[in-house]
Design a protein around this motif. Structure first.
Motif, short mmCIF file in Angstrom:
data_model
loop_
_atom_site.label_atom_id
_atom_site.label_comp_id
_atom_site.label_asym_id
_atom_site.label_seq_id
_atom_site.Cartn_x
_atom_site.Cartn_y
_atom_site.Cartn_z
N HIS A 490 -3.26 -9.77 102.69
CA HIS A 490 -4.23 -10.36 103.61
C HIS A 490 -5.30 -9.37 104.07
O HIS A 490 -6.44 -9.76 104.34
N GLU A 566 -0.19 -12.58 108.37
CA GLU A 566 0.05 -13.93 107.83
C GLU A 566 -0.61 -15.04 108.63
O GLU A 566 -0.89 -16.11 108.09
N HIS A 567 -0.85 -14.79 109.91
CA HIS A 567 -1.36 -15.87 110.75
C HIS A 567 -2.78 -15.65 111.26
O HIS A 567 -3.41 -16.59 111.70
N SER A 570 -5.14 -14.08 107.63
CA SER A 570 -5.21 -15.14 106.61
C SER A 570 -6.40 -16.09 106.82
O SER A 570 -6.77 -16.83 105.93
N MET A 571 -6.98 -16.07 108.02
CA MET A 571 -8.13 -16.95 108.29
C MET A 571 -9.45 -16.36 107.80
O MET A 571 -10.49 -17.04 107.80
N GLY B 574 -6.63 -21.23 104.70
CA GLY B 574 -6.08 -20.19 105.57
C GLY B 574 -4.90 -20.71 106.38
O GLY B 574 -3.90 -20.00 106.59
N SER B 578 -0.82 -19.64 106.35
CA SER B 578 -0.03 -19.26 107.53
C SER B 578 1.27 -20.07 107.62
O SER B 578 2.23 -19.63 108.23
#
Lengths: 596, 596
Positions: A490, A566-567, A570-571, B574, B578
């Protein structure tokens, strides 16, 4: 509603990410070793936790009140301010020669975080005083410094910044307040200033207003603005107080939050003119104001981190105490504390990782500021200064935007109780909402990031940071295990997205400014996510190396970093897509004014 | 602070996306043609804009007040409620045989949106009354229906839902309120209910409380809960009012928002027991409650859309009026209205497209509900019912989550003025914050989406919707131009992300429930984004076909759809990442309780 400063987390960031050891070795910081840092932080944690944190909710219930031009602050604030001043907390990072403690910004920064986490409304008074001190140190005469700075540092007096007028918000070119020279070196000021934080209060004996105004023959626009010092009480040459000056607080605002902090409308010169004194040279006021504003913007970023951490702490406490529903995995037959529910865990982890990521980036920025001021080599200083200045709008913009989301999750975490004011979670949601607005909205920060910080050097500073990120990515690739794999994946994707966005900004800002500025805030958020994620990656590497020393602490750092990857990271590609869309600005500007 | 209902936009969605023509042709809706819809919406727009909208800010300043067990509502509410009732607005979608208007939910839905946009605090009273009517129609005896429903529809009386107790929030298994049979078919109720919306007020002559309670020999848990009707004043057989019943409002809450709506703590049975009457069968209370709750959840979703639209309208008005700063592209030498700044345009377009997307999905869901109730073919009815029920948690969860972001952007749009309560933008930010909490938090909606709605039929309904999206994607591929290209790209990617997420949920929910439920809320948001985006794609196709008929209106629809694709749908991959992260739930559950 207590607050326990996360001293251990703070020291981790200071040591492992912001290189406190190197800062402590800089000329001028001989006393700032690790022990000093620990001692200062412990003391700050104690003071803020015991004295200021308990007053935070009280300030919301019992805000500052205006009557006949005078403002009475929340009961308890006056005594707390005396203790704050006596403790020397205003002077942590100010020069020893003016009675400050002369510590690095890297040590002052966690102190500022604690102060704001404990009581943001209270903290605004010292925050503005810091700005006034900074401006005087930068542009004041020796006499002005001697007369005003020690009294601002001691807390005998406080400071304000007076920029906004009813017609001049973000656009300071529209400032109309007049300053008429009196022939004796002094001026008389006439005009109305609004949104003046602690523009009037009862915490200190005098208030030193720093005011933007125009002299009679000043050019139009921002090049005709000068900076003046206007004391509430005139100051005699020996520092004693003289007459009341002609500046009146005609009202204070009824606000969504930070209610204990009085936001004043100040009227200058209704009775013959307010005596004012030029700071620095005429028509260079905006330049000086930007110096104090950059300091203040960094501090507002810290407010975001602070209120986010406070909201997080409150949410954790509730999640560990509130019993509701059986676990989804069938691991218990009876209702459990809600921290056992996966979605509650997700909310808490989100709050925590966003806060830690923003904190890490801000402390690293503070270290760059120390290096920029204290390294012996001029070129090295300039390079750190460029990085610091690049980071300031990101620290301000990103830390405050995320703080609203975190405070909102804090309300959500409490369920129905979160909506009841007595619970206290709602106060953070209301308080945080000012942070993306004052000291320059997020859009203003984003314009600064594009204009002064990305374009002025053709993207060089941005590229230098991307190159450093690549080194971290390379280091991640050498490690094994899921946290490293997730972070590698990421952070690689995120830094590529940031690189392509910077390329787009640099290539298009002249030819298609609307397309670029339509993506300005997303660019700032992308930079915030990727640069915070980078710090979390560095934290992951450091924590992994030290894991055996303190399993619980470092494994939490590892899990928090993985969660960020990951959260949050990832955006990044999605945000890039929204900036560098196939259609440029057409999606945004396709709608005509009359179609809205 | 005015509100102008977007009747034209609403009718566009009703006709082009929700197939009003088909609904109007259903048996039982013979009078519900396009002209009826237009007439009802025009009338609703007038009433809500003129009578209720002006009272919204007043309700915030001057909330409901409790004294000695009685609640006085905001000045003006009583008269407005009389006008609301006289206008027949409570009965829009209720059966003609009980004095309702018997119109489709598709026509009632925009009326509910307008009511809530005009005055959310006021609208809560009819919203809860709707729920009570629904429960009585579902499970009441003929005598109960005759006695209560017409008076609830006429506004003579109002209704409430009593679920929550101090120890029983989301987990209704913990309900402790007791109902003791009196031998004559009636019961006496004892217990405390909290968070009861309009649990006490002065708008109507009687209040019909629907209360969850346990009979003495009821089984533990949710299978031992029954539903009772407890009137504030006992009701004689002829419908006249008898004695005051033993239910007392002991306090109302001090809330972050929706302040005009009284949130009561109700004490049942402190003086011998509150007379109550069983609705339906014993121990089936939760089932009936879910019927009214599903209706209420849909309505709360509409509240989100409503407050978002109100915040949007206010922001647009300010952006067209406030002059600040020169444009970034140098197109003017003087400051311009802020709607000319690209970031302001981005914020407004975001607010608009999120609101339109959620509205489109909700109206389409309402049409499915009408089809499910009125189609002659049983199998077709069941299929539409399944889609409607799949969409309810998404309409509730997504519309309310986005409403908080939209209301927050509304504050941001106003700069410093947004933080001043007198401006009014902050009220929407405070009001919206309850919507993701009451009638089931977003996590509860997400659990419902996973458990009852995705898993129970093994993902069949979800797959059916994905197949319909594919048809839209195919239609987009046949068109030319950037809006279609953008929408095609992002809807394709988004629906793929949703499909993979559903696959993950279905495959893992049994073997690794924590991993799935840790991604429950992101799954709901992903579904909200993709399904709203799908409706925006359908709007794009329809608007493009009609463009020549009304260039300004339809080109705005096209631009808004393109914006949704590039700025909202673009986030879908994304979010998928997640949820379906390489590490499953480890990122979230790796932190132990003591590490938070």
């Amino acid at each position: 509603m207590s607050y326990a400063a996360p001293v251990k987390d703070m020291l981790f960031v200071m040591k492992e990410l912001a290189d406190l050891e190197r800062i402590a070795a800089l000329p001028g910081f001989e006393d700032a070793n690790l022990d000093t840092a620990q001692a200062v932080l412990d003391e700050a944690a104690k003071f803020n936790g015991e004295v200021l944190a308990p007053l935070n909710f009280e300030g919301d219930k019992n805000p500052s009140a205006w009557r006949d031009g005078e403002v009475t602050t929340t009961p308890g604030f006056k005594d707390a301010f005396r203790q704050f001043s006596d403790g020397g907390w205003q002077g942590v990072m100010h020069p020893v020669e003016y009675e400050g403690q002369g510590l690095p910004k890297l040590i002052a920064t966690p102190c500022i975080e604690m102060l704001n986490a404990a009581n943001m409304s209270f903290a605004l008074c010292p925050l503005l005083t810091d700005g006034a001190i900074e401006a005087l140190l930068t542009a004041g005469t020796d006499a002005q410094k001697q007369l005003y700075v020690p009294k601002l540092i001691s807390g005998e007096w406080t400071g304000t910044m007076n920029l906004t007028e009813p017609q001049a918000g973000s656009d300071l070119a529209q400032v109309r307040t007049r300053a008429e020279p009196q022939g004796d070196g002094s001026y008389k000021l006439f005009g109305t200033k609004i949104f003046i934080t602690y523009g009037e209060h009862d915490l200190a004996k005098n208030i030193v207003h720093l005011v933007l105004a125009r002299t009679p023959d000043a050019p139009e626009g921002v090049k005709g603005i000068s900076l003046f010092l206007v004391p509430k009480f005139n100051v005699n040459a020996d520092g004693s107080l003289g007459d009341r000056n002609d500046v009146q607080c005609v009202s204070i605002e009824h606000k969504l939050g930070i209610k204990a902090s009085p936001t004043a409308v100040l009227q200058y010169g209704d009775h013959g003119g307010a005596a004012g004194y030029l700071i620095g040279e005429e028509n260079r006021g905006l330049e000086y104001m930007f110096i104090m504003m950059n300091a203040a913007r960094f501090a507002v970023g810290m407010q975001g981190i602070a209120v986010a951490d406070r909201a997080y702490q409150k949410a954790v406490a509730y999640a560990k105490e509130r019993v509701q529903s059986r676990p989804a995995d069938g691991s218990a037959k009876q209702p459990v504390t809600i921290i056992h529910h996966p979605d509650v865990r997700r909310m808490l982890a989100t709050m925590r990782t966003l806060t830690e990521g923003a904190r890490s980036l801000a402390y690293v920025a503070a270290a760059h500021s120390d290096l920029a001021r204290h390294l012996p080599d001029e070129k090295a200083r300039a390079s750190h200064q460029a990085i610091y200045e690049f980071l300031v709008p990101i620290v301000k913009g990103w830390s405050t935007e995320m703080s609203i989301d975190v405070a909102s999750l804090g309300v959500q975490m409490h369920g129905g109780m979160g909506y009841i004011e007595e619970t206290g979670a709602a106060q953070y949601y209301r308080d945080a909402r000012i942070l993306t607005i004052y000291e320059g909205t997020t859009a203003i920060q984003a314009n600064d990031l594009i204009g002064r910080k990305t374009m002025r050097d053709g993207g060089a500073t941005a590229q230098a940071l991307l190159a450093q990120i690549d080194q971290t990515i390379a280091a991640l690739a050498e490690r094994e295990g899921q946290p490293f794999a997730s972070m590698h994946r990421h952070l690689s994707a995120g830094s590529l997205s940031l690189a392509r966005t910077i390329e787009f900004v640099v290539a298009k800002v002249k030819s298609d400014p609307n397309a670029v500025f339509a993506g300005s805030v997303p660019y700032l958020k992308l930079a915030g996510i990727v640069l915070s994620g980078w710090q979390m990656a560095r934290a992951l590497l450091a924590a992994s190396d030290k894991r055996a020393e303190d399993e619980s602490f470092y494994s939490a750092k590892i899990a928090t970093a993985q969660f960020f990857a990951e959260h949050v990271l990832s955006m990044a590609p999605g945000i890039e897509a929204s900036i560098v869309s196939a259609s440029g600005d057409q999606g945004i500007l396709a709608l005509r004014e009359d179609q809205f």
